[in-house]
Enzyme design. Structure first.
Site, mmCIF file in Angstrom:
data_model
loop_
_atom_site.group_PDB
_atom_site.id
_atom_site.type_symbol
_atom_site.label_atom_id
_atom_site.label_comp_id
_atom_site.label_asym_id
_atom_site.label_seq_id
_atom_site.Cartn_x
_atom_site.Cartn_y
_atom_site.Cartn_z
ATOM 1 C CB CYS A 34 3.351 35.840 11.085
ATOM 2 S SG CYS A 34 3.209 36.991 9.713
ATOM 3 C CD GLU A 60 -1.120 -0.750 3.630
ATOM 4 O OE1 GLU A 60 -2.208 -1.303 3.424
ATOM 5 O OE2 GLU A 60 -0.709 -0.420 4.750
HETATM 6 C C1 LIG Z 1 0.236 6.285 5.224
HETATM 7 C C2 LIG Z 1 0.083 4.840 5.061
HETATM 8 C C3 LIG Z 1 0.672 4.182 3.976
HETATM 9 C C4 LIG Z 1 1.535 4.873 2.941
HETATM 10 O O1 LIG Z 1 2.824 5.135 3.400
HETATM 11 P P1 LIG Z 1 3.935 5.713 2.414
HETATM 12 O O2 LIG Z 1 5.129 5.907 3.242
HETATM 13 O O3 LIG Z 1 3.406 6.989 1.846
HETATM 14 O O4 LIG Z 1 4.128 4.734 1.323
HETATM 15 C C5 LIG Z 1 0.446 2.832 3.861
HETATM 16 N N1 LIG Z 1 -0.301 2.161 4.752
HETATM 17 C C6 LIG Z 1 -0.880 2.767 5.813
HETATM 18 C C7 LIG Z 1 -1.703 1.980 6.745
HETATM 19 C C8 LIG Z 1 -0.703 4.115 6.002
HETATM 20 O O5 LIG Z 1 -1.260 4.708 7.062
#
Ligand SMILES: *Cc1c(COP(=O)(O)O)cnc(C)c1O
Length: 403
Positions: free
Chosen positions: A328, A259
């Site tokens: 600021c 993911e």
């Molecule tokens: C934010 C997140 C990702 C993505 O992470 P990256 O470092 O942008 O690849 C994947 N899985 C979960 C559960 C996340 O919270």
């Protein structure tokens, strides 16, 4: 992206402006799927929170990806972009049982990351397949705020609590369809990743009816020339083999999931801002731009590096500047950077502005958020228009008596 194209876009759409080159998103997607081509069933779920414009989501859907979401609203965005509920994962942290039920009702794959909710959800909805987020307690990344797998982290269910998970599953009769981890961003070497993977597989073995194993993300991308990055190709070779062997042992064809957010979109983005003022003090030459941490918060929040170029004067002699915003309070994009000579009115380009940049933008100092442009096959599309004063005030309610 070509300097001339960017300059032209800054002129056409004004500044500050985010520009995303979809060629880069497509090539990163291909890189990742190629690296894991030895795996029979691979699924890439794009992490929406990195960059959530609906057109970006549509583009990534057409590449063949699913989505990873962390809020009900991100799920809604995904559905609006045309993703089927089955291709969306819900991987939140610390949300209510009600929100999880709401999302599950839509047919989205839910992922639960604490025992208390797991038990409640399992009792009420034993028929809904659930993925479990474990915490392998592997330290990843150089920054505490983005490293979420360590021992003190609020994310996931500790692997030491696996006996308790198994008991909840047995008591409720719920089905666990997947095991997940996400150890945080910027994992610096693949050995760390592989170590965590072994722990994940070890946990997976203890569940007998899985469909998939989700290895999360954390791929590091380069921020400057010569910067280290996750060696995706080598990682792919090693993990694919390990995963295929595991699948065989397990006795069922499992899907391998990732993911990524940053890996797919970080390098696709450029942020363009105009220099309002050059200010020389006793120690420093400041270049002040028409933006600030309200638009690009990562340098101030994570101390992250964004390479800065003067695209208006690429051949000018190099000098040292500290590039700052107009907010600021201390608002530094980059200190003591070597940049081609800057004149007021020049356009500066900030690299790696695709992930966690626009999505974290705010209206602090009552400023408008930047506009966003997407490049598809070299053609530019405005995908978020610049705000106006109505956007600032629209939710404010006037108290009559205060006239
Ligand atoms: C934010 C997140 C990702 C993505 O992470 P990256 O470092 O942008 O690849 C994947 N899985 C979960 C559960 C996340 O919270």
């Amino acid at each position: 992206m070509k300097r001339d194209t960017l300059l032209h876009l800054a002129k056409k759409h004004g500044s500050p402006l985010y520009v995303y080159d979809t060629d880069k998103i497509a090539s990163q997607y291909k890189r990742l799927t190629d690296a894991f081509s030895a795996v029979d069933s691979l699924k890439i779920n794009y992490a929406v929170k990195a960059l959530s414009n609906i057109n970006i989501l549509k583009f990534i859907k057409n590449l063949g990806a699913g989505l990873d979401t962390v809020s009900f609203q991100e799920v809604q965005l995904g559905l609006a972009a045309g993703y089927s509920p089955e291709s969306i994962f819900f991987t939140p942290n610390g949300v209510s049982l009600e929100e999880i039920e709401e999302v599950a009702k839509l047919g989205v794959q839910i992922n639960i990351d604490n025992l208390s909710i797991l038990e409640l959800f399992g009792q009420k909805h034993p028929e809904t397949p659930v993925c479990i987020r474990i915490n392998p307690h592997v330290m990843g990344g150089g920054n505490h705020k983005i490293s979420v797998g360590h021992i003190d982290s609020k994310f996931g269910i500790s692997i030491y609590q696996t006996p308790h998970i198994l008991r909840v599953v047995e008591n409720t009769g719920m089905r666990i369809s997947g095991i997940h981890m996400h150890t945080g961003s910027d994992i610096l070497d693949i050995d760390t990743f592989l170590r965590a993977s072994e722990i994940l597989l070890d946990t997976a073995k203890q569940f007998d009816n899985l469909d998939f194993i989700d290895f999360g993300s954390g791929f590091k991308v380069p921020y400057k020339e010569g910067d280290i990055e996750t060696n995706v190709e080598e990682f792919g070779k090693k993990l694919s083999k390990r995963f295929n062997d595991f699948s065989k042992e397990y006795g069922k064809k499992l899907t391998l999931l990732f993911e990524p957010g940053k890996f797919l979109v970080s390098e696709s983005g450029s942020f363009l801002a105009k220099v309002n003022v050059i200010k020389q003090t006793t120690s420093t030459v400041f270049a002040g731009v028409d933006s600030g941490f309200n638009h690009l918060g990562r340098p101030m929040m994570y101390n992250s590096y964004h390479h800065i170029e003067n695209i208006s004067n690429p051949k000018g002699r190099e000098r040292f500047y500290t590039v700052v915003g107009y907010i600021c309070e201390t608002d530094t994009f980059g200190a003591n950077r070597r940049i081609n000579e800057i004149t007021e009115g020049d356009i500066l380009c900030f690299k790696n502005a695709g992930a966690y940049c626009f999505t974290m933008a705010s209206n602090y100092n009552s400023r408008y958020k930047p506009a966003e442009v997407m490049l598809i096959n070299g053609k530019d599309y405005l995908i978020t228009k610049r705000e106006n004063f109505d956007d600032i005030i629209k939710n404010q309610i006037m108290i009559k008596e205060l006239s």
